[in-house]
Design an enzyme around this catalytic site. Sequence first.
Site, PDB file in Angstrom:
ATOM      1  N   CYS A  77       0.835  -1.200   0.000  1.00  0.00           N
ATOM      2  CA  CYS A  77       0.000   0.000   0.000  1.00  0.00           C
ATOM      3  C   CYS A  77       0.876   1.259   0.000  1.00  0.00           C
ATOM      4  O   CYS A  77       1.607   1.491  -0.952  1.00  0.00           O
ATOM      5  CB  CYS A  77      -0.991  -0.041   1.173  1.00  0.00           C
ATOM      6  SG  CYS A  77      -2.308   1.204   1.048  1.00  0.00           S
TER       7      CYS A  77
ATOM      8  N   HIS B  92      -3.939  -4.888  -0.091  1.00  0.00           N
ATOM      9  CA  HIS B  92      -3.526  -5.427   1.211  1.00  0.00           C
ATOM     10  C   HIS B  92      -3.623  -6.950   1.179  1.00  0.00           C
ATOM     11  O   HIS B  92      -4.713  -7.495   1.372  1.00  0.00           O
ATOM     12  CB  HIS B  92      -4.432  -4.870   2.313  1.00  0.00           C
ATOM     13  CG  HIS B  92      -4.167  -3.442   2.618  1.00  0.00           C
ATOM     14  ND1 HIS B  92      -3.179  -3.031   3.480  1.00  0.00           N
ATOM     15  CD2 HIS B  92      -4.746  -2.316   2.147  1.00  0.00           C
ATOM     16  CE1 HIS B  92      -3.169  -1.710   3.544  1.00  0.00           C
ATOM     17  NE2 HIS B  92      -4.096  -1.245   2.736  1.00  0.00           N
TER      18      HIS B  92
ATOM     19  N   GLU C 189      -2.722  -8.991   3.372  1.00  0.00           N
ATOM     20  CA  GLU C 189      -3.097  -9.481   4.711  1.00  0.00           C
ATOM     21  C   GLU C 189      -4.595  -9.361   4.979  1.00  0.00           C
ATOM     22  O   GLU C 189      -5.103  -9.929   5.943  1.00  0.00           O
ATOM     23  CB  GLU C 189      -2.287  -8.736   5.786  1.00  0.00           C
ATOM     24  CG  GLU C 189      -2.752  -7.333   6.118  1.00  0.00           C
ATOM     25  CD  GLU C 189      -2.351  -6.245   5.127  1.00  0.00           C
ATOM     26  OE1 GLU C 189      -2.607  -5.067   5.427  1.00  0.00           O
ATOM     27  OE2 GLU C 189      -1.785  -6.551   4.051  1.00  0.00           O
TER      28      GLU C 189
END
Length: 193
Positions: free
Chosen positions: A77, A175, A177
């Site tokens: 990001c 992202h 994650e």
Amino acid sequence: MKIVIIDYGAGNIQSIKFAIQRLGYQATLSSDPEEIKAADKVIFPGVGEASSAMQKLRATGLDKLIPHLKQPVLGICLGMQLMCNYSEEGNTEGLGIYDIDVVKFTGVAKVPQIGWNQITELNSPLFEGIDEKEHMYLVHSFYAPKNENTVAVTDYETEYASALQRDNFYGVQFHPEKSGEAGARILKNFLEL
């Protein structure tokens, strides 16, 4: 394997650490240049505003260290955006790893882009086992235009680089994650490079 997540006060590092733990690895949070240099893999995260994030990197000397790392480095990001030459956000000079300037969405579409969108034109070992048009989770108002280092593309108002790669440096706008199984696979692919 020694995995270091660069800790410079720019958000989302705990969620990345937990995502790595779910893959069966341990990661260390650190701002210590020696520890970062000694890592096998480095993750450069970021949530927040570009100019204040760069100020934090400069205050610790990490702005000089990161572009010279030799091991695989993954910017996530804002981390990816800071790896570029410049960002319109806060009129910010970046790390210059990618020869591209980060610009703001014009506002034709809703800004920031928040939510799931597709990644296409996948062209990196990061995307081993990932389907073309896989959905990833994104939250951003600024983007890197398509360029010679683009290894994945997302279409939102315009087609832009949702992933970059140059030498040992990898960057993703999304992202991983927060992107479910496919995001976890991308993190795993990075850790296994």
